[in-house]
Design an enzyme around this catalytic site. Sequence first.
Site, PDB file in Angstrom:
ATOM      1  N   GLN A  28    -101.994 -31.091 -54.747  1.00 16.40           N
ATOM      2  CA  GLN A  28    -102.256 -29.447 -54.416  1.00 16.40           C
ATOM      3  C   GLN A  28    -101.856 -28.577 -55.775  1.00 16.40           C
ATOM      4  O   GLN A  28    -102.636 -27.418 -55.779  1.00 16.40           O
ATOM      5  CB  GLN A  28    -101.566 -28.981 -53.233  1.00 16.40           C
ATOM      6  N   HIS A  86    -104.895 -27.606 -58.115  1.00 14.12           N
ATOM      7  CA  HIS A  86    -105.769 -26.564 -58.075  1.00 14.12           C
ATOM      8  C   HIS A  86    -105.687 -25.174 -58.761  1.00 14.12           C
ATOM      9  O   HIS A  86    -106.800 -24.811 -59.307  1.00 14.12           O
ATOM     10  CB  HIS A  86    -105.679 -26.021 -56.522  1.00 14.12           C
ATOM     11  N   GLU A 126    -100.811 -23.827 -45.133  1.00 14.26           N
ATOM     12  CA  GLU A 126    -102.028 -24.253 -45.245  1.00 14.26           C
ATOM     13  C   GLU A 126    -102.327 -25.577 -44.825  1.00 14.26           C
ATOM     14  O   GLU A 126    -102.929 -26.010 -43.795  1.00 14.26           O
ATOM     15  CB  GLU A 126    -102.788 -23.932 -46.393  1.00 14.26           C
ATOM     16  N   HIS A 143    -117.113   6.148 -12.227  1.00 13.89           N
ATOM     17  CA  HIS A 143    -116.942   4.573 -12.319  1.00 13.89           C
ATOM     18  C   HIS A 143    -116.731   4.241 -11.030  1.00 13.89           C
ATOM     19  O   HIS A 143    -117.827   3.314 -10.505  1.00 13.89           O
ATOM     20  CB  HIS A 143    -115.462   3.950 -12.917  1.00 13.89           C
TER      21      HIS A 143
END
Length: 435
Positions: free
Chosen positions: A262, A265, A331, A424
């Site tokens: 990771q 990246h 994540e 209403h």
Amino acid sequence: MRTIDLRGTRPSTTELLALVPRAATDVSAALEPARALIDAVREHGESALLDQAERFDRVRPASVRVPADELEAARDALAPEIRDAALRTIERVRAASAAQVPAPERTVLGDGAVVEQRWQPVARVGLYVPGGKAVYPSSVVMNVVPAQAAGVRSIALASPPQAEFGGRVHPTIAGVAALLGITEVYAMGGAGAIGAFAHGVPGLGLEPVQRVTGPGNVFVAAAKRLVQGVTGIDAEAGPTDILVIADDAADADFVAADLVSQAEHDELAASVLVTDSAEFAARVVARLEARAEATKHRERVRQAIDGVQSAVVLVDDLEQACDFANAFGAEHLEIQVRDVEAVLARIENAGAIFVGPYSPVSLGDYAAGSNHVLPTGGQSRYAAGLSAATFLRPQQVVRYDEQALREVAPVIAALSAEEDLPAHGEAVTARFDRA
């Protein structure tokens, strides 16, 4: 990689939130530049997109909309191994995405009183596939397939023009899009692309979309924040992160390999190990050093693992490890411990969870069948990853007949009177006051 030692302490949730390592990214700082780019696209349309491509991507595309024959040619030119890998990934993600579409439900509350729950897809979406440090055909699959599974009728895709390919979308991106049957593709990137999706570009035949999804840089995240209210978004994606909970039964080299995977990246990617064994942590760090030095993107990896967002976190026990993981809101969360189920039972916040030594995050990035577009920067504490549900809206259909309405009329009258909204109640009694 720095060490955060929590042994001998029991921080509160508030204290843990202050301790979690984070990259120094500030989406708010990018809001005004992103706003200017979006406003330019709203005012000048295609010419603004071309100017932005020349400025940021160092190339001026021949056209922003990718011609149909170019898409077909890119599909036909896919290398056989890439085509096969894409098709196998599509098959797996399609099966998993189909399971995310809820079945309609019908609740009968009495004779003639029915509430139906249905899940309605948005009609049109804009999918963003980044094109910075790497090419991401997998992100084409991860965005398109859930939208198709949800039943979205109109899908547009954008990816930045590539100087290397004369201003065209990367041919692998274009080829995989065509493989999925996507015919509306645009060579545009960054905040301008998000603005184009949200507001439309009449000169391109680009109609506004109802939802924008896909990862991107800080300007893409800022643009998504700005267009909310005009269109829906999935999340403000930021740099990727991985958190591994491991005990001394785990394989130190496996863990190190996953942390490096990771980190490659982005320099701001976060790689975090949480363990109750200092000795195991030392073994992982040793392997991490070796793997970081040996990998292709060693400089990027080194910056990521040495950054403030990455750390080894030492805890007294796995219960505390789970508390830290829930505060971090990873994540990607890996669990590599003896008693996996005990740890899994305590995990509340994670974009996707990878269990055991043979379920690395890389599996989820490509071929697991799960989606890899996931909430970053701690957003999994309150947000979910991309799925078919991202493109669906729950709607309730109410069907009452005269007798069923008559039975609840006193309830409506009492509550509307208490709220000082008598009209209403009168809208109900009017149906029964006729002579």
